[in-house]
Write a protein that holds these residues in place. Structure first.
Motif, short mmCIF file in Angstrom:
data_model
loop_
_atom_site.label_atom_id
_atom_site.label_comp_id
_atom_site.label_asym_id
_atom_site.label_seq_id
_atom_site.Cartn_x
_atom_site.Cartn_y
_atom_site.Cartn_z
N ASP A 110 -61.08 29.96 -65.52
CA ASP A 110 -60.23 31.07 -65.11
C ASP A 110 -61.04 32.36 -65.16
OD1 ASP A 110 -57.96 32.42 -64.43
OD2 ASP A 110 -56.87 32.00 -66.29
N LYS B 289 -62.09 29.67 -60.69
CA LYS B 289 -61.06 30.59 -60.20
C LYS B 289 -61.65 31.99 -60.23
CE LYS B 289 -56.26 30.49 -60.88
NZ LYS B 289 -55.07 30.61 -61.76
N ASN C 113 -52.77 27.45 -68.88
CA ASN C 113 -53.81 28.25 -69.53
C ASN C 113 -53.95 27.85 -70.99
OD1 ASN C 113 -54.45 30.55 -67.47
ND2 ASN C 113 -52.22 30.36 -67.50
N GLU D 231 -56.81 25.53 -67.61
CA GLU D 231 -57.57 26.74 -67.31
C GLU D 231 -58.22 27.29 -68.58
OE1 GLU D 231 -55.73 29.77 -65.01
OE2 GLU D 231 -54.81 28.37 -63.59
N GLU E 34 -49.22 27.56 -61.09
CA GLU E 34 -49.73 27.91 -62.42
C GLU E 34 -48.54 28.27 -63.30
OE1 GLU E 34 -52.57 31.17 -62.61
OE2 GLU E 34 -52.82 30.91 -64.78
#
Ligand code: C2E
Ligand code: MG
Ligand code: MG
Length: 578
Positions: free
Chosen positions: A470, A491, A408, A440, A349
């Motif tokens: 996320d 997640k 993200n 995400e 990530e």
């Protein structure tokens, strides 16, 4: 002896009385009119002159003809108490109408007079223009500062009281600023006070330019000004206004052949935080102003010191944030994600950090929200996406086994209308295969405008990108949107993982999410795994992937490459092989 003296005094006062009448007759409009016909009977020269009529003309008229909005009937009613002997005098404020139709305000006092068996009314007229002007002047002197024309302290106090009662009703903020010019004495004394006054007028104009019409700016005396801001709803905005005022004041002032550079110190107090009453707020703004002076002037201070610290930090970040991209101050850290069975790295990530020149590494929680607020998060997001994809491509070209990179997206970024095009451009420019990119998103991003979101997600999905939710479980998880949206991976939020060993309901939630994902044909990754027990629990319940400090913290490029090189040895080092 005594009676003679009394007689003398009577004679004297008679003379004085006639003398007084003569003066009156010379200086005031005086006329007599008949109490029944109302016709003018006698009019003095002053009245003829003021009204613009000849005596003959006036003798055909009644006073009601030369008074604005008064009829003969009304005049009759008005003099009734005089005629009936109930009142000695009747007075009225009205306007006299000249022959040329212009008017002037007057006060008329009416008395009953008996003359040759006729009942007359005597009118003595006072021109009240002068009185009105005097009243205006008195009001001005009482409420306005004569040097700058700004409201003075008295009017300021009135307005502050009104603002405070409004704010109490609406539960809003009122800000009081106290401003004092720095070293004004140095200019004022040698130049002389007239020039000092001219400078104060220029300062007053500058203040007016920085503020809105509803704000009150007042000169308190000397070189002190006080300001009420009534429209500001956030503390941050108060800081901005204060900054703007200081900048404006410090612009040079041209005066005759000189140019001045003045600065000011500002103290700020807020209702309700720093005081509930006018006196408290002023006192506290004043003492904050002194603190600003102590710090060298040309600055502002909030009365509450934690506001200063908060504003200072924020401003420092905000100023820096605008330039950080150009200055290349952002860097990416990478946190590895592991397959629970094989313990191989399946992806990383990308987590952004800001390498601030003074503050060091700033975590994203401190600058992403600010960045969203100032509209900077979109360019930052593009930078992250581009660099993350490029780095993944570089790893692949260097011969590392292909893996995915997670990026993200902030809410604002996700709502950009050209997001799909932008992602396509980045993939094309970096030549990364879309199946190695995971985006995400958070649950909240998906809750609004579901139709638009569905379209965006479908387009991204059609490109071959994987969609991950996320922090799953933290928001408003709803089964209906999970079913509807093309989501690949959930997640699980770290807050559930943290409680796994201690809290049985958190354990149940995690197990439920794992079940649910299986039914919906989605993968699950858990984040925030810090200890072996959490890892074992998740592995037992067949969570697909894991990420957390137990394996590795987010690492800078050189260190993550070490991990990628020794990919297979992680199990051995943690004692969890197999
Ligand atoms: P996130 O996406 O949920 O990222 C996970 C956060 O948890 C990261 O914090 C990570 O360092 C931290 N973390 C990972 N493992 C553990 C663990 O075992 N224990 C604990 N206590 N924490 C762990 P970080 O890097 O500070 O990022 C915070 C948040 O900032 C991220 O939450 C993400 O929402 C946001 N963020 C980070 N980078 C970006 C970015 O490039 N763009 C956007 N829009 N947001 C980002
Ligand atoms: Mg994340
Ligand atoms: Mg997260």
């Amino acid at each position: 002896m005594n009676s003679n003296r009394a007689k003398d005094e009577r004679e004297n006062s008679k003379v004085l009385y006639h003398h007084f009448l003569d003066i009156m007759y010379e200086s005031h409009e005086i006329y007599f009119f008949d109490s029944s016909t109302l016709k003018f009977v006698e009019v003095n020269a002053v009245a003829c002159r003021n009204l613009g009529y000849s005596l003959d003309e006036l003798l055909t008229l009644t006073p009601a003809d030369v008074m604005v909005k008064l009829t003969d009937e009304e005049l009759h009613r008005l003099i009734q108490p005089l005629i009936a002997g109930k009142q000695g005098v009747v007075s009225l404020e009205t306007s006299h109408l000249r022959k040329d139709s212009t008017i002037y305000p007057v006060e008329v006092r009416l008395h009953r007079i008996e003359k040759d068996h006729q009942t007359l009314v005597l009118a003595i007229v006072n021109d009240i223009i002068e009185r009105k002007q005097a009243e205006k002047m008195i009001h001005y002197l009482a409420y306005q500062d004569h040097i700058t024309g700004l409201p003075n302290r008295m009017l300021f106090n009135d307005r502050l009281s009104v603002s405070l009662s409004n704010a109490k009703r609406n539960q809003s903020l009122v800000t009081v600023l106290f401003l004092d010019l720095d070293r004004f004495k140095h200019f004022n004394d040698p130049l002389g006070h007239d020039k000092g006054d001219a400078i104060l007028r220029q300062v007053a104009n500058k203040l007016k330019q920085c503020l809105r019409e509803n704000d009150t700016i007042s000169r308190f005396g000397g070189d002190e000004f006080a300001i009420i801001l009534s429209h500001v709803s956030r503390v941050e905005d108060v800081g901005k206004v204060a900054g703007r005022i200081l900048d404006k004041v410090s612009e040079s002032i041209a005066f005759e052949e000189f140019e001045f550079h003045l600065t000011a110190s500002l103290g700020i107090s807020l209702f309700p935080h720093d005081g509930m009453t006018r006196e408290e707020l002023l006192k506290n703004a004043h003492s904050a102003m002194y603190r600003a002076k102590e710090r060298g002037g040309n600055g502002y201070q909030f009365y509450a010191s934690e506001m200063n610290a908060r504003m200072y930090e924020r401003l420092k970040l905000e100023n820096g944030l605008h330039k950080a991209l150009d200055r290349n101050e952002f860097i990416l850290y990478y946190q590895p994600q592991y397959d629970s069975k094989t313990l191989q790295v399946t992806g990383v990530e990308a987590l952004v950090r800001w390498n601030h020149p003074e503050l060091g590494l700033v975590p994203p929680a401190e600058f992403i929200p600010l960045s969203e607020e100032i509209g900077h998060v979109v360019p930052l997001g593009i930078w992250v996406l581009y660099n993350a994809c490029k780095q993944n491509k570089i790893w692949q070209e260097a011969g590392y086994p292909p893996m995915s990179i997670s990026v993200n997206l902030s809410t604002k970024q996700f709502k950009q209308s050209n997001l799909v095009q932008l992602v396509a451009d980045v993939l094309r420019d970096t030549e990364l295969d879309p199946r190695y990119l995971k985006l995400e998103l958070t649950e909240t991003d998906m809750m609004e405008n579901t139709d638009e979101i569905l379209l965006t997600l479908n387009q991204l999905k059609a490109m071959g990108i994987q969609i991950m939710i996320d922090d799953f479980g933290k928001g408003y998880s709803s089964l209906s949107y999970l079913k509807k949206f093309p989501v690949d991976i959930l997640k699980i939020d770290q807050s559930f993982i943290r409680e796994i060993e201690t809290n049985s309901s958190e354990r149940e939630i995690v197990v439920t999410i794992l079940h649910l994902a299986k039914i919906l044909d989605m993968k699950v990754i858990a984040e925030g795994i810090e200890i072996k027990e959490q890892f074992q629990f998740l592995r037992k319940h067949k969570c697909d992937e894991m990420q957390g400090y137990f394996f590795s913290k987010p690492l800078p490029l050189s260190e993550i490459e070490q991990i990628l090189k020794q990919n297979k040895q992680v199990g051995a080092s943690k004692g969890i092989v197999g």
